[in-house]
Motif scaffolding. Structure first.
Motif, PDB file in Angstrom:
ATOM      1  N   ASP A   1      -0.717  -6.890   1.881  1.00  0.00           N
ATOM      2  CA  ASP A   1       0.064  -5.650   2.000  1.00  0.00           C
ATOM      3  C   ASP A   1       1.508  -5.911   2.403  1.00  0.00           C
ATOM      4  O   ASP A   1       2.430  -5.329   1.855  1.00  0.00           O
TER       5      ASP A   1
ATOM      6  N   VAL B   1      -4.225  -5.161  -1.246  1.00  0.00           N
ATOM      7  CA  VAL B   1      -4.368  -4.323  -2.440  1.00  0.00           C
ATOM      8  C   VAL B   1      -5.082  -5.180  -3.479  1.00  0.00           C
ATOM      9  O   VAL B   1      -4.761  -6.350  -3.658  1.00  0.00           O
TER      10      VAL B   1
ATOM     11  N   ILE C   1       0.847  -1.200   0.000  1.00  0.00           N
ATOM     12  CA  ILE C   1       0.000   0.000   0.000  1.00  0.00           C
ATOM     13  C   ILE C   1       0.885   1.254   0.000  1.00  0.00           C
ATOM     14  O   ILE C   1       0.633   2.208  -0.741  1.00  0.00           O
TER      15      ILE C   1
ATOM     16  N   SER D   1      -7.014  -0.099  -2.036  1.00  0.00           N
ATOM     17  CA  SER D   1      -6.559  -0.881  -0.876  1.00  0.00           C
ATOM     18  C   SER D   1      -7.701  -1.013   0.123  1.00  0.00           C
ATOM     19  O   SER D   1      -8.593  -0.152   0.195  1.00  0.00           O
TER      20      SER D   1
ATOM     21  N   ARG E   1      -4.279  -6.072   5.623  1.00  0.00           N
ATOM     22  CA  ARG E   1      -4.622  -5.052   4.627  1.00  0.00           C
ATOM     23  C   ARG E   1      -4.258  -5.651   3.278  1.00  0.00           C
ATOM     24  O   ARG E   1      -3.232  -6.329   3.160  1.00  0.00           O
TER      25      ARG E   1
END
Ligand code: AMP
Ligand code: GLY
Length: 425
Positions: A145, A183, A104, A122, A181
């Motif tokens: 991420d 993308v 990210i 994201s 997280r």
């Protein structure tokens, strides 16, 4: 100069081999190194996770420069810990290493500085990510991420496969916190190439281009690996395209990072897709590529230690870096079960029969009863340099034929894409 290479794989073996040839190097250390590296370096058994221990040892031993191979100690801040003790380190700080450590971060940086890359969004919420996938359609790419040992990317051919990947990363946590997280990005179509560069914070000197072979089987079939072979230069990246990569990718990223207060120093690795719309970034790495290094560094003329030291001092110049007018091919030999697993302890024979003009870099071997045995997934990288790519490939495979271990796996088409480009020229 006393130089310490940090790491113990094939990339680090190559770095130590090349540094040992530098006229300015008096002694090479390797932390922790490997049995094969011990033939050319003094190995010191400090774990890579012990950042302070490495810094303390280097200071006590009067080491003039550390050269960090793998990404994990860089993203954990080894450079910062060593710099705090006044040591020179080739490799970015923790802040700058985010270019690899957080996809990210890298995407946002590229967005801010207008660097060509796949369109993306994201997410920290799985449902929102899935909704985006349904809006965009397939094929589509899902990326964790954080660092995931090269396994955190799924190129999904269907929306169902994309949803499955999102669940695996965000619900089942297969990459731990790295997948908290993600993308989601556009699937780019084209041929891949790698361009690595020496960077001193502001000045950039690109290396010779290279191409990796990520899939385990011939013709890019089967699961992704750490890389089954590489060759350099990669003719897909013509001189014109290389200039475009410099102007639209390397320069804006390096000046952008300086503007953000985290100047980039070390090797910047741009993983590229050569699309119909020009070169675009697939990923950045904050270190040398493996196995690209095994193909690129044998072509370097000039003093690697001096080039690296200049990077650490902000004094890098173009004329320090020259390349042989030749090609190099590195074919990786992997152990049984790779990439899903690996097999240790298989005895490797024939290393003594390898021609003097080829070089074998050890990625995962150990020494047992006076012989080398397999000790990892990727075991060896056999590199040959020759005036043409065709000859380099032939020489590399001729030497592979002399080496044997049970369960060995190789690809038979390393460099084939490069040959096709030369034939079309
Ligand atoms: P990475 O770990 O980011 O290098 O991704 C692993 C591999 O996934 C790359 O070498 C590409 O083959 C593929 N890949 C990653 N991102 C994309 C993309 N946006 N479009 C197409 N292929 C991709
Ligand atoms: N060869 C790919 C990498 O080093 O990440």
């Amino acid at each position: 100069m006393k130089v310490a290479v940090i790491g113990g794989g094939g990339r680090e073996h190559t770095l130590a081999w090349k540094l040992a040839q530098s006229p300015s190097v008096e002694k090479v250390y390797a932390i922790p190194g490997s049995a094969a590296m011990a033939e050319i370096a003094s190995c010191v058994d400090i774990p890579l996770s012990d950042l302070q221990g490495i810094a303390d040892y280097a200071a006590k031993e009067g080491i003039d420069m550390l050269v960090v191979g793998p990404e994990v100690p860089l993203t954990e801040g080894l450079t910062d810990v060593c710099q705090a003790k006044g040591l020179a380190v080739f490799g970015p700080t923790k802040a700058a290493a985010q270019i690899e450590g957080s996809k990210i971060f890298a995407k946002n940086l590229m967005h801010k500085y207008n660097v060509p890359t796949a369109a993306y969004a994201s997410f920290t919420d799985g449902d929102a990510a899935k909704q985006y996938v349904h809006q965009q359609g397939a094929p589509i790419v899902i990326k964790a991420d954080g660092l995931a040992a090269g396994k955190g990317v799924v190129v999904a051919q269907s929306e169902a496969e994309a949803v499955e990947a999102i669940d695996a990363m965000m619900e089942d946590h297969i990459f731990g916190a790295s997948g908290g997280r993600i993308v989601v990005e556009e699937c780019m179509i084209g041929e891949e190439a790698s361009l690595l560069a020496f960077v001193d914070g502001t000045h950039i000197v690109p290396m010779i281009s290279a191409q990796d072979h990520k899939r385990i089987f011939d013709h890019d079939k089967g699961p992704n690996t750490g890389g089954m072979g590489a060759y350099a230069p990669a003719p897909v990246l013509t001189a014109t395209l290389q200039q475009e990569v410099f102007d639209t990718i390397l320069e804006p990223v390096v000046s952008g990072m300086a503007a953000e207060g985290m100047p980039y120093q070390g090797c910047l690795y741009a993983g590229l897709m050569i699309t119909g719309g020009g070169p675009k970034v697939v990923e950045f790495n904050c270190r040398f590529g493996d196995p690209e290094t095994q193909a690129v560094l044998p072509l370097l003329e000039g003093d690697l230690a001096q080039i690296m030291y200049a990077c650490t001092q902000g004094t890098l110049r173009d004329d320090m870096v020259q390349w042989k007018d030749a090609s190099a091919c590195c074919v990786v030999m992997a152990s049984k079960g790779y990439p899903a697993s690996s097999h240790k302890g298989d005895v490797i024979t024939g290393l003594d029969k390898v021609d003097t003009d080829a070089v074998v870099f050890h990625s995962g071997t150990a020494s047992k009863d006076g012989a080398y045995v397999t000790d990892g997934g990727r075991v060896l990288g056999v590199t040959a340099v020759a005036p043409t790519l065709e000859e380099a490939i032939a020489k590399s495979y001729a030497n592979i034929d002399k080496i044997h271990f049970d369960g060995q796996q190789i690809r038979h088409d390393i460099g084939a894409k490069g040959l096709r480009h030369y034939q079309q020229q």
